[in-house]
Enzyme design. Sequence first.
Site: not given
Ligand code: IMP
Length: 192
Positions: A69, A178
Amino acid sequence: MKKIVFATNNDHKLEEVRDKLSSQYEILSLKDINCHDDIPETANTFTGNAEQKAVWVLEKYGYDCFADDSGIEIEALDNRPGVFSARYAGENCSFDDNNNKVLQELEGVENRKATFSTTICLKLKGKTHFFVGDIVGDIISDYQGDKGFGYDPIFVPKGYDRSFAQMSLEEKNKISHRAIAVEKMWNFLNKM
Ligand code: IMP
């Protein structure tokens, strides 16, 4: 080859992680195990949400697995949007809606500091492990670049003069939140 599930349907993330771990593990996606559930993410921390997803897959499908997350925390906004990064401007909003909201809220604000953060929860052989990756930078005053996704066009990592959206995928993946978390998990799995 050992099998492990990555609790995601995001092909971009899958590719990144498969690239890193494929010598040791066959990484299965949710689709690969026929999981089409809308897995709840109702915790108020990255750790809580990552664990919620991993527990779901382990308990319902019986696979060792990991889930991540992520989000962005902006200091001047009391660390918002944080866990609400995906839907900061409302349900079904676009990346542009989120970015515009942030730019508006930071109009005239001097402190532009922001941190992208990822937490991975790994459920392996009955044990739970967490891996965290952070990258600090600044929210710029306008969009720069058209690569990547999410908040990439408005985030410039510390020590760089280009936004994430101006970097190639390869370049971003060397320094991103990440990538750091995945690297930590990879080192851990390598030592097992
Ligand atoms: P998730 O939990 O990795 O799906 O991320 C949730 C939200 O955080 C995504 O929908 C993006 O808006 C933002 N986000 C996470 N990682 C990135 C990244 O590497 N670049 C830009 N936005 C990110």
